[in-house]
Design an enzyme around this catalytic site. Structure first.
Site, PDB file in Angstrom:
ATOM      1  N   ASP A 175       0.835  -1.196   0.000  1.00 22.14           N
ATOM      2  CA  ASP A 175       0.000   0.000   0.000  1.00 22.14           C
ATOM      3  C   ASP A 175       0.869   1.246   0.000  1.00 22.14           C
ATOM      4  OD1 ASP A 175      -2.190  -1.530  -0.034  1.00 22.14           O
ATOM      5  OD2 ASP A 175      -2.918  -1.002   1.975  1.00 22.14           O
ATOM      6  N   ALA A 176       1.986   1.149   0.734  1.00 23.21           N
ATOM      7  CA  ALA A 176       2.857   2.321   0.840  1.00 23.21           C
ATOM      8  C   ALA A 176       3.444   2.665  -0.535  1.00 23.21           C
ATOM      9  CB  ALA A 176       3.972   2.050   1.838  1.00 23.21           C
ATOM     10  N   TYR A 208       2.189   1.902  -3.366  1.00 23.10           N
ATOM     11  CA  TYR A 208       1.084   2.359  -4.207  1.00 23.10           C
ATOM     12  C   TYR A 208       0.797   3.836  -3.932  1.00 23.10           C
ATOM     13  CZ  TYR A 208      -3.516   2.224  -6.464  1.00 23.10           C
ATOM     14  OH  TYR A 208      -4.592   2.465  -7.276  1.00 23.10           O
ATOM     15  N   SER A 222     -31.964  14.193 -13.758  1.00 25.89           N
ATOM     16  CA  SER A 222     -32.065  13.831 -12.343  1.00 25.89           C
ATOM     17  C   SER A 222     -33.455  14.212 -11.842  1.00 25.89           C
ATOM     18  CB  SER A 222     -30.955  14.486 -11.538  1.00 25.89           C
ATOM     19  OG  SER A 222     -31.019  15.866 -11.720  1.00 25.89           O
ATOM     20  N   GLU A 263     -42.424   4.344  -6.078  1.00 29.17           N
ATOM     21  CA  GLU A 263     -41.492   3.209  -6.096  1.00 29.17           C
ATOM     22  C   GLU A 263     -40.209   3.598  -5.378  1.00 29.17           C
ATOM     23  OE1 GLU A 263     -41.420   4.102 -10.376  1.00 29.17           O
ATOM     24  OE2 GLU A 263     -39.316   3.442 -10.319  1.00 29.17           O
ATOM     25  N   ASP A 320     -30.393   3.250  -4.558  1.00 31.08           N
ATOM     26  CA  ASP A 320     -29.145   3.991  -4.389  1.00 31.08           C
ATOM     27  C   ASP A 320     -28.012   3.277  -5.121  1.00 31.08           C
ATOM     28  OD1 ASP A 320     -27.437   5.908  -3.572  1.00 31.08           O
ATOM     29  OD2 ASP A 320     -27.393   5.323  -1.464  1.00 31.08           O
ATOM     30  N   ARG A 350     -24.726   7.612 -17.031  1.00 28.73           N
ATOM     31  CA  ARG A 350     -25.387   8.893 -17.187  1.00 28.73           C
ATOM     32  C   ARG A 350     -24.418   9.997 -17.616  1.00 28.73           C
ATOM     33  NH1 ARG A 350     -29.068  12.386 -13.037  1.00 28.73           N
ATOM     34  NH2 ARG A 350     -27.124  13.311 -12.372  1.00 28.73           N
ATOM     35  N   GLU A 393     -31.324   1.299 -12.708  1.00 25.23           N
ATOM     36  CA  GLU A 393     -30.260   1.492 -11.736  1.00 25.23           C
ATOM     37  C   GLU A 393     -29.447   0.221 -11.565  1.00 25.23           C
ATOM     38  OE1 GLU A 393     -30.511   4.581 -10.805  1.00 25.23           O
ATOM     39  OE2 GLU A 393     -29.353   4.872  -8.966  1.00 25.23           O
ATOM     40  N   TYR A 421     -36.549   1.117 -14.543  1.00 20.76           N
ATOM     41  CA  TYR A 421     -37.646   1.961 -14.061  1.00 20.76           C
ATOM     42  C   TYR A 421     -38.027   3.060 -15.039  1.00 20.76           C
ATOM     43  CZ  TYR A 421     -33.508   4.563 -12.463  1.00 20.76           C
ATOM     44  OH  TYR A 421     -32.300   5.181 -12.396  1.00 20.76           O
ATOM     45  N   LYS A 470     -37.165  12.034  -0.301  1.00 17.72           N
ATOM     46  CA  LYS A 470     -35.971  11.430   0.310  1.00 17.72           C
ATOM     47  C   LYS A 470     -36.240  11.006   1.767  1.00 17.72           C
ATOM     48  CE  LYS A 470     -32.409  11.571  -1.681  1.00 17.72           C
ATOM     49  NZ  LYS A 470     -31.474  12.536  -2.271  1.00 17.72           N
ATOM     50  N   CYS A 490      -1.890  -9.258  21.201  1.00 14.12           N
ATOM     51  CA  CYS A 490      -3.115  -9.856  20.690  1.00 14.12           C
ATOM     52  C   CYS A 490      -4.036 -10.253  21.846  1.00 14.12           C
ATOM     53  CB  CYS A 490      -2.756 -11.076  19.854  1.00 14.12           C
ATOM     54  SG  CYS A 490      -4.194 -12.021  19.348  1.00 14.12           S
ATOM     55  N   CYS A 503      -4.205 -14.301  22.017  1.00 17.79           N
ATOM     56  CA  CYS A 503      -3.094 -15.199  22.359  1.00 17.79           C
ATOM     57  C   CYS A 503      -1.970 -14.508  23.102  1.00 17.79           C
ATOM     58  CB  CYS A 503      -2.551 -15.880  21.104  1.00 17.79           C
ATOM     59  SG  CYS A 503      -1.641 -14.765  20.034  1.00 17.79           S
ATOM     60  N   CYS A 537      -1.513  -9.391  14.862  1.00 15.34           N
ATOM     61  CA  CYS A 537      -0.976 -10.335  15.832  1.00 15.34           C
ATOM     62  C   CYS A 537       0.150 -11.102  15.166  1.00 15.34           C
ATOM     63  CB  CYS A 537      -2.085 -11.290  16.260  1.00 15.34           C
ATOM     64  SG  CYS A 537      -1.468 -12.766  17.075  1.00 15.34           S
ATOM     65  N   CYS A 545      -2.023 -18.532  17.587  1.00 14.47           N
ATOM     66  CA  CYS A 545      -3.135 -17.666  17.985  1.00 14.47           C
ATOM     67  C   CYS A 545      -4.462 -18.357  17.659  1.00 14.47           C
ATOM     68  CB  CYS A 545      -3.041 -16.339  17.231  1.00 14.47           C
ATOM     69  SG  CYS A 545      -4.438 -15.260  17.546  1.00 14.47           S
TER      70      CYS A 545
HETATM   71  S1  IVH Z   1     -36.696   7.980 -12.546  1.00 17.71           S
HETATM   72  C1  IVH Z   1     -36.356  11.500 -15.592  1.00 17.71           C
HETATM   73  N1  IVH Z   1     -36.836   6.126 -10.742  1.00 17.71           N
HETATM   74  O1  IVH Z   1     -32.205   8.774  -9.073  1.00 17.71           O
HETATM   75  C2  IVH Z   1     -36.127  10.816 -14.305  1.00 17.71           C
HETATM   76  N2  IVH Z   1     -34.821   7.359 -10.916  1.00 17.71           N
HETATM   77  O2  IVH Z   1     -31.893  11.599  -8.450  1.00 17.71           O
HETATM   78  C3  IVH Z   1     -35.717   9.434 -14.472  1.00 17.71           C
HETATM   79  N3  IVH Z   1     -33.091   6.612  -9.365  1.00 17.71           N
HETATM   80  O3  IVH Z   1     -30.599   9.663 -12.046  1.00 17.71           O
HETATM   81  C4  IVH Z   1     -35.349   8.809 -13.214  1.00 17.71           C
HETATM   82  N4  IVH Z   1     -34.231   5.007  -8.435  1.00 17.71           N
HETATM   83  O4  IVH Z   1     -30.258   7.311 -11.163  1.00 17.71           O
HETATM   84  C5  IVH Z   1     -36.072   7.084 -11.290  1.00 17.71           C
HETATM   85  N5  IVH Z   1     -37.068   4.396  -9.217  1.00 17.71           N
HETATM   86  C6  IVH Z   1     -36.334   5.356  -9.766  1.00 17.71           C
HETATM   87  C7  IVH Z   1     -35.020   5.597  -9.352  1.00 17.71           C
HETATM   88  C8  IVH Z   1     -34.302   6.614  -9.946  1.00 17.71           C
HETATM   89  C9  IVH Z   1     -33.074   5.626  -8.475  1.00 17.71           C
HETATM   90  C10 IVH Z   1     -31.954   7.524  -9.605  1.00 17.71           C
HETATM   91  C11 IVH Z   1     -31.599   7.745 -11.038  1.00 17.71           C
HETATM   92  C12 IVH Z   1     -31.663   9.223 -11.240  1.00 17.71           C
HETATM   93  C13 IVH Z   1     -31.502   9.719  -9.842  1.00 17.71           C
HETATM   94  C14 IVH Z   1     -32.105  11.085  -9.709  1.00 17.71           C
END
Ligand code: IVH
Length: 747
Positions: free
Chosen positions: A42-43, A45, A91, A125, A129, A148, A183, A235, A323, A428, A431, A446, A452
């Site tokens: 790691d070092a 790297y 979005s 729906e 995430d 995207r 997603e 979706y 949200k 440790c 042990c 350890c 151990c």
């Molecule tokens: S609909 C025109 N449905 O949330 C809008 N987006 O914050 C189309 N996401 O970029 C998106 N679950 O990546 C939609 N059930 C869902 C979603 C969803 C996650 C994401 C998606 C979008 C982001 C917007």
């Protein structure tokens, strides 16, 4: 060498150094992510990364040839082709309070000229995430997969998307043009397993499933993506040659019929009250869904209305994301436990006064490592503005999409006056052996090795696991039971069970959980594994840094146990010298830093090596070991340590006495590529990378991840970048995939 000079000559030197560091980082990423076996520490790297980034800062032109980026395992955007979305990927606007949802409904009604009582249906729906992906099918065949990006232009990750089981490759009966959006995400269980694998190797882990999914999808090598369990929920859609249905609900049903996964918690709701009630339902299920969601998305159901509503600059008017509140809670830290893993890593775990975080009762959380508790990392930089964590403190716990809760912050105003800084144990807890921190390692380990008990149990679990000895009927639970009872202390004991206790059969079947059949079966399953492939044996030993791929590489190189053991023994003096040189280098770097000068790395290493007086034979054995593709000094040192440890060596010998090792065939030496070093780059169309590598190795070739003077052949598919250029500069023979297949007689 100065790396910051800007004269013409300086620029050339900087460029060469930049390319050298870039190759090193890319090769290290491949070793780490693809081969599951880090080649450099790691070092080293981190050092390469720092020099690389500082060159990029002082020579901004280098950005043009930069193909490495800092993001975990993900190459920079330029590594992928660009795709302009036929329809922009947008979005969503956010709602946090119920009143925001009422506002959303009101503004839609206003826009459409609908009264407060007019019928207006929505869908609700989960908001997954992960990261969004747009899939383009032409005449039912998957042709493009684009991230995207900035919404207008994304990256082409088609090869990677093809490895995801939830994504159909072909859709019979689909419209001529069909763009499906959804997603990509990773489930909690898969995320845990992936991180556990990385952690076992002492490597970096992903902070949360979203990062893991993003890092996995944006891999230049699709084989890495294939090894990562990604999933996909559809979706939404982009360009279509014909409408899917009159409503959102109908369109989603069509996507489902096309073979996509659609979210089962999608509901059609007639009122905002119904939306909010479904939101609460989903929130209540959030902790048990098995994947991360961060809210609920509401969409107008009627597609004709969606079309009328259209878009603001970056968000649709017809949809909004409601949200969830952040999952945070304050509680008291009641204690800190130290857990010991297979490789001896001491991991601190916070014992908390139970507290509900996002619907889940949390009573422990990870504290990462010693530095995290101290509030100061090994480079002297602050963590949490330098606040340390003490037993008795009020701490903030969070589950930001994470499965394992973490301690984020400390409330110093509530710190008890009597509290003392936490002293991380230097021995440790299992042990009593010294627990030591190697330079550049954030983890204290350890040093007890096989003596151990904690390491022993973890090693036994590893030994019987699927990729190692794969003993049926002998899982983690049984191993723990046998270990607690003192029946099995080390792998060799497993093969002595029947003999020692057996009358064993009688004894075993009288024990809880064992019956006649299961006991007989277990002994048979154990006997079956007395004949074991060499690579599985090496992997099963559980030596730090020796992953499945490293074990295979060692097996193919040394072919039998005696050769491997002899190589480890012969290389020992050189391995010790290598470590001494590493340590001397580290000290010199720190000293140079504090004195404000450049470290004399080469001189320091040379001096350290010289003072160790390494016999030529040892140097040659070490070269041979660390020269094996996929091995390198980190693994080499670890292997050498294991064989040099007398307890461990004796345990190996006891195990070997129980086994018949199935040795791999020596690679053919009469093939046209025997002994040649081959690099594959670009897209391979007739075989996967893994297949190409395996085939080349079976013909006695060495497959390497980066082009150097030692490379004999570069096989370059479409999209080959800097490697092809480098090979051309070095005058290395380059051929396309067909040329390669013809050469090895597979055409
Ligand atoms: S609909 C025109 N449905 O949330 C809008 N987006 O914050 C189309 N996401 O970029 C998106 N679950 O990546 C939609 N059930 C869902 C979603 C969803 C996650 C994401 C998606 C979008 C982001 C917007």
């Amino acid at each position: 060498m100065s790396i910051s000079g800007k004269s013409a000559a300086g620029t050339e030197t900087a460029r060469a150094e930049f390319l050298r560091l870039q190759d090193m980082l890319l090769a290290a990423d491949i070793a780490y992510h693809q081969k599951d076996a880090p080649e450099i520490s790691d070092a080293d790297y981190d050092r390469a990364k720092r020099d690389y980034l500082s060159l990029l800062e002082t020579h901004p032109d280098l950005a043009e040839i930069a193909t490495w980026s800092e993001q975990v395992g993900a190459p920079v955007a330029s590594g992928f082709g660009k795709i302009t979305h036929a329809q922009r990927m947008l979005s969503l606007g956010n709602a946090f309070e119920d009143s925001d949802v009422a506002d959303f409904d009101r503004s839609i009604r206003n826009y459409l000229g609908l009264g407060p009582d007019a019928a207006l249906a929505y869908t609700a729906e989960p908001k997954i995430d992960g990261l969004s992906l747009s899939l383009r099918y032409e005449n039912g065949v998957l042709m493009q997969a684009a991230t995207r990006g900035d919404g207008s232009v994304g990256e082409n990750v088609l090869a990677n998307a093809r490895t995801i089981a939830d994504i159909p490759q072909e859709i019979p009966g689909a419209p001529a043009v069909l763009e499906v959006r959804g997603e990509v995400y990773m489930s909690h269980a898969d995320f845990d397993a992936l991180n556990a694998r990385h952690a076992e190797r002492g490597g970096k882990t992903f902070a949360n499933p979203r990062n893991a999914a993003a890092g996995s999808l944006r891999q230049l090598d699709a084989e890495i993506t294939r090894a990562r369990p990604l999933r996909f929920f559809a979706y939404s859609w982009g360009e279509l040659s014909e409408a899917l249905a009159p409503t959102q609900t109908g369109a989603i049903a069509r996507l489902k019929a096309f073979g996509f996964q659609t979210n089962p918690l999608t509901r059609r709701c007639d009122t905002t009250d119904a939306l909010i009630s479904h939101y609460k339902d989903i929130e209540a299920q959030r902790a048990t869904l098995g994947y991360d969601i961060d809210g609920v998305v509401y969409k107008v159901d009627e597609l004709a209305l969606q079309a009328r509503l259209g878009f603001r600059s970056t968000t649709p008017r017809w949809a909004i994301a409601h949200k969830f509140p952040a999952e945070l809670a304050w509680t008291r830290l009641e204690g800190i436990d130290i857990q010991v893993g297979r490789t001896g890593a001491l991991s601190p775990v916070a014992r908390l006064a139970p507290v509900t975080v996002g619907g889940v009762v949390v009573s422990n959380a990870t504290l990462h490592n010693e530095d995290y508790i101290r509030g100061l990392d090994s480079k002297g930089e602050d963590i949490r503005s330098g606040k340390d964590i003490r037993i008795g403190d009020w701490v903030q716990v969070y589950r930001a999409g994470d499965v394992i809760p973490k301690v984020a912050d400390v409330d110093l105003s509530k710190r008890p006056e009597t509290s003392e800084p936490y002293i991380f144990p230097h021995c440790c807890p299992e042990c009593g052996s010294d627990a030591v921190r190697e330079e550049g390692d954030a983890v204290r380990r350890c040093s007890g090795g096989v003596i151990c008990p904690a390491q022993a149990v973890e090693k036994l679990k590893h030994f019987v696991s699927r990729a190692a000895f794969d003993i049926e009927g002998m899982g983690a639970k049984q191993v723990e039971q046998f270990h607690t009872d003192g029946w099995v202390k080390e792998p060799a004991d497993i093969f002595k069970l029947a003999e020692r206790y057996g009358t064993g059969l009688q004894q075993l079947k009288n024990r809880e959980g064992w019956g006649d059949t299961s006991a007989t079966n277990l002994f048979a399953a154990i006997d079956e594994k007395r004949n074991i492939e060499f690579a599985r044996l090496i992997f099963g030993l559980g030596i730090r840094h020796v992953g499945e791929v490293g074990a295979k590489d060692l097996a193919l190189h040394y072919l039998n146990w005696d050769a491997l053991a002899a190589a480890a023994d012969r290389a020992r003096p050189a391995a010790v010298a290598h470590r001494a040189a590493d340590e001397a280098e580290e000290r010199e770097r720190i000293k140079a830093q504090s004195e404000g000068r450049r470290a004399k790395v080469k001189e320091t290493r040379d001096a350290a090596t010289a003072s160790c007086a390494v016999p030529t034979e040892a140097a040659a054995a070490w070269e041979d070991l660390t020269g094996v593709d996929g091995i390198g000094p980190t693994l080499g040192l670890s292997l050498s340590d294991a064989f040099a440890n007398e307890h461990e060596r004796a345990a190996f010998d006891r195990l070997l006495a129980e086994l018949t090792v199935i040795e791999p065939d020596a690679p053919a030496d009469d093939s046209p590529v025997a002994g040649k070093t081959v690099v594959f780059t670009g897209t391979l169309e007739k075989m996967t990378r893994a297949e190409a590598k395996a085939r080349a190795e079976s013909l006695g070739a060495k497959v390497s991840g980066s082009v150097s003077k030692k490379t004999d052949i570069l096989v370059a598919g479409p999209g080959a970048g800097s490697k092809a250029k480098k090979a051309a500069d070095l005058g290395i023979k380059t051929m396309d995939e067909d040329g390669w297949l013809a050469l090895i007689g597979d055409a």
